[in-house]
Scaffold this active site. Structure first.
Site, mmCIF file in Angstrom:
data_model
loop_
_atom_site.group_PDB
_atom_site.id
_atom_site.type_symbol
_atom_site.label_atom_id
_atom_site.label_comp_id
_atom_site.label_asym_id
_atom_site.label_seq_id
_atom_site.Cartn_x
_atom_site.Cartn_y
_atom_site.Cartn_z
ATOM 1 N N GLU A 1 37.642 36.658 44.873
ATOM 2 C CA GLU A 1 36.649 35.631 44.559
ATOM 3 C C GLU A 1 36.255 34.910 45.844
ATOM 4 O O GLU A 1 37.076 34.698 46.724
ATOM 5 C CB GLU A 1 37.203 34.612 43.538
ATOM 6 N N HIS B 1 30.866 30.107 43.113
ATOM 7 C CA HIS B 1 31.976 31.038 43.316
ATOM 8 C C HIS B 1 31.674 32.324 42.576
ATOM 9 O O HIS B 1 30.761 32.383 41.755
ATOM 10 C CB HIS B 1 33.319 30.416 42.927
ATOM 11 N N HIS C 1 32.737 35.950 40.445
ATOM 12 C CA HIS C 1 33.581 36.668 39.495
ATOM 13 C C HIS C 1 33.325 38.158 39.730
ATOM 14 O O HIS C 1 32.482 38.755 39.057
ATOM 15 C CB HIS C 1 33.210 36.313 38.053
ATOM 16 N N ASP D 1 37.623 27.540 34.843
ATOM 17 C CA ASP D 1 36.516 26.872 35.546
ATOM 18 C C ASP D 1 36.093 25.608 34.805
ATOM 19 O O ASP D 1 35.829 24.570 35.415
ATOM 20 C CB ASP D 1 35.294 27.803 35.642
HETATM 21 ZN ZN ZN Z 1 35.407 31.242 37.891
#
Ligand code: ZN
Length: 136
Positions: free
Chosen positions: A27, A81, A83, A94
């Site tokens: 990530e 961010h 995935h 999250d």
């Molecule tokens: Zn996430």
């Protein structure tokens, strides 16, 4: 209803995409600075978690990014961010850990292509917000 939509330039979009691509399969994360819904800066931040399924911004790098935005008179308008294995929406983690009142941008890989979606997370609920491309 408050308008949380963001407007980005193509090069800002590409900066994020390059960062999440370079970090995959881990990530990746970073901050967007801007004003009144218009993004002015994209700052990738190291993912200290070094994980495929979660992220934690490296504290010193995060602080430097905050300071840089502040020195430029900008506010943090979004956290992004990735995935790499999905999903395209914020994970329960999250949502639980969303500490800042900013847009959360999730980059996820659909087939071979990355896509990004924006969300406003409040009271344990994620609502999608539009990510607009400048000049489109
Ligand atoms: Zn996430």
């Amino acid at each position: 209803m408050t308008d949380h939509s963001l407007t980005l330039s193509l090069s800002q979009w590409d900066t994020m995409r390059r960062h999440v691509t370079a970090e995959a399969p881990l990530e990746a994360c970073g901050l967007l600075g801007g004003k009144e819904g218009e993004v002015k800066a994209v700052l990738p931040v190291k993912n200290a978690a070094g994980s495929r399924v979660r992220f934690q911004m490296e504290p010193k790098a995060q602080l430097r990014a905050f300071e840089q935005l502040e020195s430029e008179g900008l506010e943090v308008v979004a956290i992004f961010h990735s995935h790499p294995k999905g999903p395209t929406v914020p994970s329960p983690t999250d949502i639980r850990e969303a500490g800042y009142e900013v847009v959360h941008i999730i980059w996820s890989k659909v087939g071979r292509r990355w896509q990004a979606r924006g969300f406003w997370i409040e009271n344990g609920h994620a609502a999608e917000v539009p990510l607009n491309m400048q000049g489109v």
